[in-house]
Design a protein around this motif. Structure first.
Motif, mmCIF file in Angstrom:
data_model
loop_
_atom_site.group_PDB
_atom_site.id
_atom_site.type_symbol
_atom_site.label_atom_id
_atom_site.label_comp_id
_atom_site.label_asym_id
_atom_site.label_seq_id
_atom_site.Cartn_x
_atom_site.Cartn_y
_atom_site.Cartn_z
ATOM 1 N N CYS A 174 0.861 -1.177 0.000
ATOM 2 C CA CYS A 174 0.000 0.000 0.000
ATOM 3 C C CYS A 174 0.902 1.233 0.000
ATOM 4 N N CYS B 271 0.411 3.812 3.101
ATOM 5 C CA CYS B 271 0.947 3.577 4.451
ATOM 6 C C CYS B 271 2.246 2.766 4.442
ATOM 7 N N GLY C 214 -0.521 -0.259 7.306
ATOM 8 C CA GLY C 214 -1.971 -0.444 7.515
ATOM 9 C C GLY C 214 -2.692 0.888 7.567
ATOM 10 N N CYS C 215 -3.726 1.041 6.694
ATOM 11 C CA CYS C 215 -4.520 2.271 6.695
ATOM 12 C C CYS C 215 -5.904 1.958 6.133
ATOM 13 N N CYS D 56 -6.022 0.337 2.461
ATOM 14 C CA CYS D 56 -5.700 -1.096 2.340
ATOM 15 C C CYS D 56 -6.452 -1.915 3.381
HETATM 16 ZN ZN ZN Z 1 -2.435 1.282 3.514
#
Ligand code: ZN
Length: 339
Positions: free
Chosen positions: A263, A266, A270-271, A274
């Motif tokens: 992604c 990020c 993790g965001c 995604c």
């Molecule tokens: Zn992300």
């Protein structure tokens, strides 16, 4: 005689003064100088004059004739000039006025991303070929190793036009058709629309675009597939991209895989984009199933090949953070003009 000459002159001058168009002057000229006009009549009546009077009266008539002709000519020119001036004034352009804004035409965001994708594959040695939107069940399913009872064949998922014909559900319908036509090595990409009988939502639509790609030759390996996908995504994003491959199942490949890219929002932390996984699924691929090669009359003992299917809308959504696939088909200028 003198009196009637004077009377005609007065009549002419008064009519000339009240004429306001070039057409009226033209008519005036015909009225006074024409064959049935008063001046010709005067000429005819000359014979009634005495021999002594005739030259003098003749001269008077001639000078009236000349006066009418000259006045008409001058009046005609003046009026023409005036009419021209009025016309020019009505057409006058104010060069200091701000111009009208016109909207620039541009390619649709899907066409733009397609061009980008195709130019990369062309550079990598793939040629571009097309297959039909309306195709037979044979090329869309059977030749691609779909079992008779495969759920994708169901009316629920596929738009059938008749018992045999349908709207292709993927651009993979090119595979067997092209193999039957060309001998390996075959290295092609096939862009186009795919159709699925699905509920329209932010993430899915009844049609979308794919870029199918496949390569068949002697000794084509799984490693070739991985390195082709890797270099494509590096070129596509213009930077080195981390990829992750997961094993997956599609009837027309063995083994099959799904590939994710990191992604870019990020960097795998993790965001929301995604969904907190750090990865984005971008392509389904695999080694072409021997049954598919056989359907294309290619000898699976001699040749191997790989194939993939890229979702074009999905890539454009990732690249520009577009939240809803429906935006591509709503024709909203506020959206389209951003590309
Ligand atoms: Zn992300």
């Amino acid at each position: 005689m003198d009196k009637s000459i004077e009377k005609i002159r007065e009549e002419f001058i008064s009519e000339l003064n009240s004429a306001s168009t070039s057409t009226q002057i033209e008519q005036l000229k015909i009225k006074f100088l024409g064959k049935k006009g008063p001046i010709v009549a005067l000429m005819r009546s000359l014979k009634d004059c005495s021999k002594e009077e005739r030259p003098k009266v003749g001269q008077l008539i001639n000078s009236l004739k000349e006066e009418v002709a000259t006045s008409c000519h001058k009046g005609f020119e003046d009026l023409l000039l005036r009419e021209e001036k009025v016309k020019l004034e009505s057409q006058k352009i104010d060069v200091t006025m701000p111009g009208k804004k016109s909207n620039k035409g541009r390619s649709h965001p899907i066409r733009q991303i397609l061009n980008h994708i195709l130019s990369i594959f062309k550079e990598m040695g793939f040629s571009i070929q097309y297959s039909p939107n309306i195709d037979s069940e044979h090329y869309n399913f059977e030749s691609l190793n779909f079992e008779d009872d495969h759920p994708a064949r169901d009316m629920q998922d596929t738009f059938y036009l008749s018992k045999e014909m349908l709207l292709r559900t993927h651009t993979s319908n090119i595979q067997a058709r092209l193999m039957q036509k060309e001998k390996p090595p075959i290295r092609v990409v096939c862009p186009g629309k795919a159709f699925r009988n699905e509920n329209i939502s932010a993430r899915s639509h009844v049609f979308f675009h794919q870029v199918e790609g496949f390569y068949i030759d002697e000794n084509v390996t799984f490693a070739d597939l991985i390195s082709t996908l890797n270099s494509f995504f590096n070129k596509f994003f213009g930077q080195k991209i981390k990829m992750r491959f997961r094993s997956s199942y599609f009837p027309f490949v063995e083994p099959g895989l799904e590939a994710d890219i990191e992604c870019l929002v990020c960097s795998t932390k993790g965001c929301a984009i995604c969904k907190n996984t750090g990865w984005l699924e971008v392509v389904g691929a695999g080694m072409i199933h021997p049954n598919v090669l056989k359907a294309g009359r290619v000898d699976p003992e001699k040749y191997t090949g790989y194939a993939w299917g890229l979702g074009v809308e999905r890539l454009q959504m990732l690249l520009n953070n577009i939240p809803d696939i429906r935006m591509f088909t709503e024709n909203d200028e506020r959206f389209l003009s951003q590309f």
